[in-house]
Design a protein around this motif. Sequence first.
Motif, mmCIF file in Angstrom:
data_model
loop_
_atom_site.group_PDB
_atom_site.id
_atom_site.type_symbol
_atom_site.label_atom_id
_atom_site.label_comp_id
_atom_site.label_asym_id
_atom_site.label_seq_id
_atom_site.Cartn_x
_atom_site.Cartn_y
_atom_site.Cartn_z
ATOM 1 N N GLU A 454 55.498 13.144 -0.856
ATOM 2 C CA GLU A 454 56.449 13.916 -0.866
ATOM 3 C C GLU A 454 55.808 14.864 0.555
ATOM 4 O O GLU A 454 54.696 15.473 0.459
ATOM 5 C CB GLU A 454 57.391 14.677 -1.093
ATOM 6 N N HIS A 455 56.247 14.935 1.892
ATOM 7 C CA HIS A 455 55.708 16.625 3.287
ATOM 8 C C HIS A 455 56.750 17.357 3.549
ATOM 9 O O HIS A 455 57.801 16.396 4.854
ATOM 10 C CB HIS A 455 54.742 15.942 4.059
ATOM 11 N N GLU A 456 56.639 18.029 2.994
ATOM 12 C CA GLU A 456 57.659 19.291 3.742
ATOM 13 C C GLU A 456 59.117 18.576 3.735
ATOM 14 O O GLU A 456 59.722 18.762 4.618
ATOM 15 C CB GLU A 456 57.920 19.745 5.300
ATOM 16 N N ARG A 459 60.052 11.546 2.566
ATOM 17 C CA ARG A 459 59.426 10.684 2.873
ATOM 18 C C ARG A 459 58.004 10.198 3.908
ATOM 19 O O ARG A 459 58.655 9.388 4.314
ATOM 20 C CB ARG A 459 59.906 9.908 1.828
ATOM 21 N N LEU A 468 43.785 11.287 3.910
ATOM 22 C CA LEU A 468 43.992 12.713 4.017
ATOM 23 C C LEU A 468 43.963 13.519 2.872
ATOM 24 O O LEU A 468 42.602 13.349 2.261
ATOM 25 C CB LEU A 468 45.457 11.653 2.374
ATOM 26 N N ALA A 470 45.300 16.838 0.844
ATOM 27 C CA ALA A 470 45.985 18.070 0.414
ATOM 28 C C ALA A 470 45.562 19.089 0.469
ATOM 29 O O ALA A 470 44.873 19.758 -0.212
ATOM 30 C CB ALA A 470 46.034 17.500 -0.750
ATOM 31 N N ARG A 471 46.201 19.946 0.819
ATOM 32 C CA ARG A 471 46.375 21.482 1.270
ATOM 33 C C ARG A 471 46.961 22.446 0.015
ATOM 34 O O ARG A 471 46.836 23.113 -0.462
ATOM 35 C CB ARG A 471 46.664 21.962 2.004
ATOM 36 N N LEU A 474 49.541 17.572 -4.626
ATOM 37 C CA LEU A 474 49.963 16.074 -3.777
ATOM 38 C C LEU A 474 50.631 15.167 -4.632
ATOM 39 O O LEU A 474 49.344 14.520 -5.009
ATOM 40 C CB LEU A 474 49.944 15.881 -2.893
#
Length: 505
Positions: A454-456, A459, A468, A470-471, A474
């Motif tokens: 999930e980002h913002e 999906r 990838l 991860a900031r 995640l």
Amino acid sequence: MSRITRTEIIRPHTLSAEERRQLTDDLYAVHQQIFDGVDREAFARYVVESKAEHTWLLVHENEAGAIVGYCAMHLFEKQFGAEPLAVFRAEAGSLRAYRGGNVNARFIMARLGRYMLEHPRRRVFYLGSLVHPSSYSLLTKYFGEVWPRREQETPPEILSLMSALASEFGHEMVDPARPLIRRVGWRTRESEVEREYWKHCDKPAARYFLEANPGYGQGHGLVTVVPITPSNLLSVARSRMAQRLRQPLEKLAARVQRTWLGARLRSSQMVQSLRRVPLLAHLDETILRRLAACAERHVLPAGQDVFLAGSASDELYLVERGAVYVLAPSARGEVLVDELGGGAVFGERALLTGERRSASIRTATASTLVRIPRSALLPLLEADAGLREGMWKTFAERRFDDMVRGLERYRYLGRKDRLALFQHGEHRELAPGEVHAMEERTQLFVLSGAVEFEHEGLRVSQRGATLLEARRPLQVEARESTRLVLLKPEAVRGDGKAAPLSFAA
């Protein structure tokens, strides 16, 4: 396959000033792709406008008529004490795609042989200030007597001659304690891959050169002398004859081994070849014999394409003898990404994933390759966990390096350090539906399969190969059987660039 289709011998002194200028421009354009450290004026003095008594230029052209290589041969008539000497010197360079074939060697030997016949009582030497291990390796491959050399101290008379000639030709000493190392200025343009290849090359001549001239990358040359004597020319003739005979004989042997007459011989020889490959060395005799029964040996000349990027193929190849280039397509043409020597494997990507070839493979030297079909290896991969993981590891390292070497954050790392970063990561295989939690600032390399996260509020699905970052924490879910590598957080700086490597064992 790129080919030299025309060669021409040019005597520069027969050309007009304008013709010499144009020839210099054409040759220097090729030279700049192979060497640096020498400007056009210095190149002209060395190659086209040499002060030698005689200069011959062998110029190579491809099918389009473009110059792709050259070999300059110079004859200087000198006096050493009261004795007249003939000193030959040479400069040569060919674009990578056109190397091999021994065209320059034939040209040089013809000049040397003719001069010796015309001046049977005169002492003749070849003098080089060698700036690359490949040059020294080539001389020792053909000539029986080359100075300096590992196995014997250089005779005082020869050492004195070498030092005097090097100084007379204007090559300054780098260090008085090492009188045969001189400032030449020519530096071979090498990729990181090529430097690593020569650094770890197991050829005795290359090892000696690197020990004797560790500063070759800075334009330092190793003064090298070859006495041109009947016995030394005979050594060349024997080497050339053996080389000419070896490839046809190896091809004949490969054909015979594919018949029922050669089946037994093929099996025992092939088993020995397979056992020398680190990836296969742990397999027992029965399995190796099963593989040997399906394997085929291929003898190829230098410059031969084994397969091309984008082609459909599923065989695994082993380098039994020689070396191959791994060439990736790019907007600027082919880019050298690796050079593989004896014992290396390639083609594992198509074998494991069924994907088309991601790179072209071309023989760097005359080579013998062993080809094993996918149908023979797949059952073995399923049954042998060690082989399966070893194959995936090789594939993963190459795929990771393919992906990151052009990224800004990895650019300052050499290939060895990029792979060290990868090897210290955590390798995992996720089943469909399995979830992996990524920590903040973690990088995740998805080798194969597909993941979803999930980002913002959305999906997002990603299929391997992908990298990838991860900031924030995640949750990554595998959508199918997926292989991934978790790169440790301490290996990535806060600015998003790869950090210097300082892993604990």
